[in-house]
Design a protein around this motif. Structure first.
Motif, PDB file in Angstrom:
ATOM      1  N   ALA A 118     -11.802  16.196  20.623  1.00 11.03           N
ATOM      2  CA  ALA A 118     -12.786  15.581  19.731  1.00 11.03           C
ATOM      3  C   ALA A 118     -14.186  15.668  20.342  1.00 11.03           C
ATOM      4  N   SER A 119     -14.269  15.474  21.652  1.00 13.43           N
ATOM      5  CA  SER A 119     -15.561  15.553  22.336  1.00 13.43           C
ATOM      6  C   SER A 119     -16.142  16.966  22.247  1.00 13.43           C
ATOM      7  N   ARG A 122     -17.502  17.297  18.769  1.00 14.08           N
ATOM      8  CA  ARG A 122     -18.665  16.423  18.614  1.00 14.08           C
ATOM      9  C   ARG A 122     -19.899  17.008  19.310  1.00 14.08           C
ATOM     10  N   GLU A 123     -19.714  17.580  20.484  1.00 15.12           N
ATOM     11  CA  GLU A 123     -20.843  18.151  21.215  1.00 15.12           C
ATOM     12  C   GLU A 123     -21.451  19.333  20.459  1.00 15.12           C
ATOM     13  N   VAL A 125     -21.331  19.774  17.152  1.00 14.04           N
ATOM     14  CA  VAL A 125     -22.015  19.220  15.974  1.00 14.04           C
ATOM     15  C   VAL A 125     -23.352  18.609  16.384  1.00 14.04           C
ATOM     16  N   ASP A 126     -23.374  17.850  17.467  1.00 17.88           N
ATOM     17  CA  ASP A 126     -24.629  17.247  17.932  1.00 17.88           C
ATOM     18  C   ASP A 126     -25.662  18.318  18.266  1.00 17.88           C
ATOM     19  N   ASP A 138     -22.749  11.910  10.955  1.00 18.04           N
ATOM     20  CA  ASP A 138     -22.045  11.178  12.013  1.00 18.04           C
ATOM     21  C   ASP A 138     -21.070  12.150  12.689  1.00 18.04           C
ATOM     22  N   SER A 139     -21.443  12.660  13.850  1.00 15.80           N
ATOM     23  CA  SER A 139     -20.625  13.678  14.516  1.00 15.80           C
ATOM     24  C   SER A 139     -19.260  13.134  14.917  1.00 15.80           C
ATOM     25  N   TRP A 140     -19.175  11.831  15.192  1.00 20.35           N
ATOM     26  CA  TRP A 140     -17.888  11.247  15.560  1.00 20.35           C
ATOM     27  C   TRP A 140     -16.913  11.339  14.392  1.00 20.35           C
ATOM     28  N   ARG A 141     -17.380  11.025  13.187  1.00 20.01           N
ATOM     29  CA  ARG A 141     -16.510  11.099  12.011  1.00 20.01           C
ATOM     30  C   ARG A 141     -16.076  12.537  11.728  1.00 20.01           C
ATOM     31  N   ALA A 143     -15.770  14.968  13.918  1.00 14.84           N
ATOM     32  CA  ALA A 143     -14.810  15.383  14.948  1.00 14.84           C
ATOM     33  C   ALA A 143     -13.433  14.784  14.691  1.00 14.84           C
ATOM     34  N   GLU A 144     -13.386  13.510  14.294  1.00 13.92           N
ATOM     35  CA  GLU A 144     -12.091  12.882  14.032  1.00 13.92           C
ATOM     36  C   GLU A 144     -11.422  13.486  12.806  1.00 13.92           C
TER      37      GLU A 144
END
Length: 213
Positions: A118-119, A122-123, A125-126, A138-141, A143-144
């Motif tokens: 996921a990290s 996320r990285e 996407v960020d 929201d990159s966390w969403r 990635a999940e």
């Protein structure tokens, strides 16, 4: 770790033993027990090794294009078609994931693996948000969502013959990323077909003015 992988391919988790790993390694059982207390301790270390290998390959195969990099990572995690080596790797990893249901060490390691995957997403996407490639999401969403889709589709691929469903899930994931990150979308197939049918029907209807009726 390569010997452990070969032994897993041949025997599976249930049939695996330190003796069989030692045979693959051409070493004594004592030499393995010197480093690991049990078969499960060795396999937990193997999972960490597999995660390290994946991260290393991603680091060397991605570049400066976040969109291309994200597509590459998704393709590595959930290819539309598996070659034999990929199928074997997924079979081994999913077999070990099953042990996390009842084993806390396996559960902790599988959780750490998913966190790392996921990290990675996320990285990317960020990075895309920062350089303007992606929208501010929201990159966390994101990635999940990617991880949940990948895990579900991998289980389906490993435990059923519904290959078309897996490919559909992969295509749907790509569409989700396009819409969420870039804002690109295409009309639903049903809508396009309806519009085309209506146009054809209108063109086929005779003109009431031309025939005088």
């Amino acid at each position: 770790m390569k010997a452990t992988y070969r032994a897993l391919l041949e025997h599976g988790y249930a049939g695996l033993s330190i003796s069989r790993i030692a045979e693959e390694l051409d070493k004594s059982k004592a030499s393995i027990y010197y480093h690991y207390d049990s078969k499960d301790a060795l396999l937990v270390a193997f999972l960490e090794y597999a995660a390290d290998q994946f991260e290393s390959s991603v680091a060397t195969e991605t570049g400066d294009d976040p969109r291309a990099d994200l597509e590459h990572v998704v393709e590595k995690l959930l290819p539309r078609q598996l070659d034999e080596e990929q199928r074997q790797v997924q079979s081994v990893v999913l077999g070990l994931r099953g042990q996390a249901v009842t084993s806390e060490p396996f559960r902790e390691q599988i959780t750490a693996m998913d966190d790392r995957l996921a990290s990675t997403v996320r990285e990317i996407v960020d990075r895309g948000i920062e350089d303007g490639t992606f929208r501010d999401v929201d990159s966390w969403r994101v990635a999940e969502h990617v991880l949940a889709t990948v895990n579900g589709a991998m289980y389906a691929r490993a435990t059923t013959d519904r290959e078309n469903a897996v490919v559909a899930a992969r295509d749907s994931l790509s569409a989700y990323l396009d819409v969420t990150l870039v804002g690109e979308s295409s009309p639903p197939e049903s809508e396009s077909s309806t519009q085309a049918d209506e146009t054809s029907t209108q063109e086929a209807q005779p003109s009431t003015q031309e025939d005088g009726t």
